[in-house]
Design a protein around this motif. Structure first.
Motif, PDB file in Angstrom:
ATOM      1  N   ASP A 156     111.689 -57.741  41.458  1.00  0.00           N
ATOM      2  CA  ASP A 156     112.011 -56.793  40.389  1.00  0.00           C
ATOM      3  C   ASP A 156     113.423 -56.219  40.510  1.00  0.00           C
TER       4      ASP A 156
ATOM      5  N   SER B 209     114.603 -54.487  43.266  1.00  0.00           N
ATOM      6  CA  SER B 209     114.668 -53.403  44.239  1.00  0.00           C
ATOM      7  C   SER B 209     114.770 -53.937  45.657  1.00  0.00           C
TER       8      SER B 209
ATOM      9  N   TYR C 127     116.792 -52.589  37.614  1.00  0.00           N
ATOM     10  CA  TYR C 127     115.710 -51.857  38.276  1.00  0.00           C
ATOM     11  C   TYR C 127     116.101 -50.394  38.478  1.00  0.00           C
TER      12      TYR C 127
ATOM     13  N   ASN D  89     113.860 -47.252  36.997  1.00  0.00           N
ATOM     14  CA  ASN D  89     112.841 -46.761  37.916  1.00  0.00           C
ATOM     15  C   ASN D  89     113.246 -45.575  38.773  1.00  0.00           C
TER      16      ASN D  89
END
Length: 427
Positions: A235, A237, A283, A287
């Motif tokens: 993703d 991260s 990301y 997030n």
């Protein structure tokens, strides 16, 4: 910035720290017990956690004020940025002053220049004793000497830079993780696996390979860099570590990794860096920010936290946005939002910054290592980037108007008022 520099002069260059609760004898024993026995240990650390949440000033009951090399390095860089922006010799003198303090605070048990914490740091793997070199501290000192040396070159600064590079190359250990990659130790005595540690080392050695004309430093840096890239999650991260225990994703450690990649990419054009950053930015923006556009500490908190927002996160966000906004236009919007948020809510009447936004009020204890120095450097960096067409040493820089024109052509600027606000409040 004058209000902050006046506050710093009056407040002193030592401070408490967010670890002050756990740096003294009582805190060390309580935290050690917590890692050995969670049930009993939770009861032992509960008074400290309560004070963090409701009585931050109680830090002074647990430990004394300390001087932190990582803060001195950030202050040196911040004053160097101000000197490049304003050409006031007082700022260069202040930068030199902090470099002198750094030479005095080096870890004396090692042949080469290196730095760590001035307190015993308890973590789940044991206790890292005071004055143990840390790969997460030493690179900031390297950057401080490098930046001031670019403004006013001195042979002594280059000797310090060479010594730091030898320490990071020889005393920090490598651990092969694949045919092309290696992680590195956090200290000269620890194991590998921490992502930001490898990123820090990769940047320092990539820089030193050019500054000191040492090709072997790049070969080591490349392996650490590959470790970072190979362990990026699908993703975009990065976990804090690949040890199966510390898999959390938080704001400032994510910034540490991305900053290192951004700097290495600027130095070398190394393709995996660019690819990793493209995934990471997406990301990061999706997030690690709250609905109001300001940083939040974790993408998903791994434990109970006593604070809603961290000054340190905001400082590192500003740094990252300044490094990457030209390549990733969305970060310009983020930069403006965070700058405005800091100036509107985080600046105290004395010129210093609030340290944390708690669930119940604010933590207003100034902590040099935990946000004050980082925010000072970030805003000084910001001012250098937006103010004036030229640095004091003659290097051409885009003026605010030039940057606006370029951004307008690409449809990237959404809030022109941010620059004016920052210049008015931090001149």
């Amino acid at each position: 910035m004058s209000n902050f520099t006046e506050w710093l002069e009056a407040y002193d260059e030592t401070s408490w720290d967010f670890q002050s609760f756990y740096a003294g004898p009582i805190g060390v024993r309580a935290k050690s017990l917590y890692y050995r026995n969670r049930l009993i240990g939770t009861a032992a650390v509960a008074p400290m956690v309560f004070c963090e949440a409701f009585l931050p000033s109680a830090r002074r009951l647990f430990h004394h004020r300390m001087r932190f090399p990582i803060a001195d390095a950030h202050y040196a860089m911040g004053f160097a940025f101000l000197y490049q922006t304003i050409a006031n010799p007082v700022y260069l003198q202040k930068a030199m002053h902090f470099l002198t303090a750094l030479r005095e605070s080096r870890c004396r048990g090692f042949n080469e220049y290196c730095w760590g914490y001035p307190f015993d740091w308890v973590w789940h793997g044991g206790t890292i004793k005071a004055q143990t070199p840390l790969i997460t501290t030493t690179p900031y000192v390297y950057e401080a000497f490098l930046q001031v040396n670019e403004v006013q070159p001195q042979d002594e600064f280059r000797r310090v830079l060479a010594s730091i590079a030898r320490h990071v190359s020889n005393d920090i250990k490598d651990f092969q993780t694949s045919r092309t990659a290696s992680s590195c130790s956090y200290t000269p005595f620890s194991e590998g696996g921490v992502l930001n540690a490898a990123a820090y080392r990769a940047f320092l050695l990539a820089s030193a390979s050019r500054v000191l004309s040492k090709d072997e430093y790049w070969r080591t840096a490349e392996r650490n860099l590959n470790f970072v890239c190979e362990n990026q999650n699908p993703d975009g991260s990065w976990p804090y570590a690949v040890d199966g225990v510390r898999g959390f994703v938080d704001h400032f450690h994510t910034c540490f990794v991305m900053k290192a990649l951004a700097k290495i990419y600027a130095l070398t054009g190394y393709k995996p860096c660019g690819e990793a950053l493209t995934k990471a930015v997406e990301y990061y923006l999706n997030n690690l920010f709250a609905p109001d556009g300001l940083p939040k500490p974790f993408s998903k908190a791994p434990r109970l936290t006593v604070y809603k927002r961290e000054l340190y996160d905001c400082a590192e966000c500003i740094n990252l946005c300044l490094l990457l906004r030209d390549r990733f236009p969305k970060l310009q919007i983020t930069l403006e939002t965070v700058i405005q948020g800091i100036l509107n809510e985080w600046v105290k009447p004395d010129g210093s910054f609030r340290s944390r936004r708690l669930y119940w009020g604010w933590d207003n204890v100034p902590m040099h290592r935990w946000g004050q120095s980082q925010m000072f450097r970030s805003l000084a960096f910001y001012l250098r980037e937006v103010r004036g067409p030229r640095t004091d040493d003659g290097r051409r820089r885009l003026s605010t108007e030039d940057r606006r024109a370029k951004a307008d052509e690409r449809g990237q600027m959404t809030d022109r008022g941010a620059v004016e606000i920052a210049k008015a409040r931090w001149k």
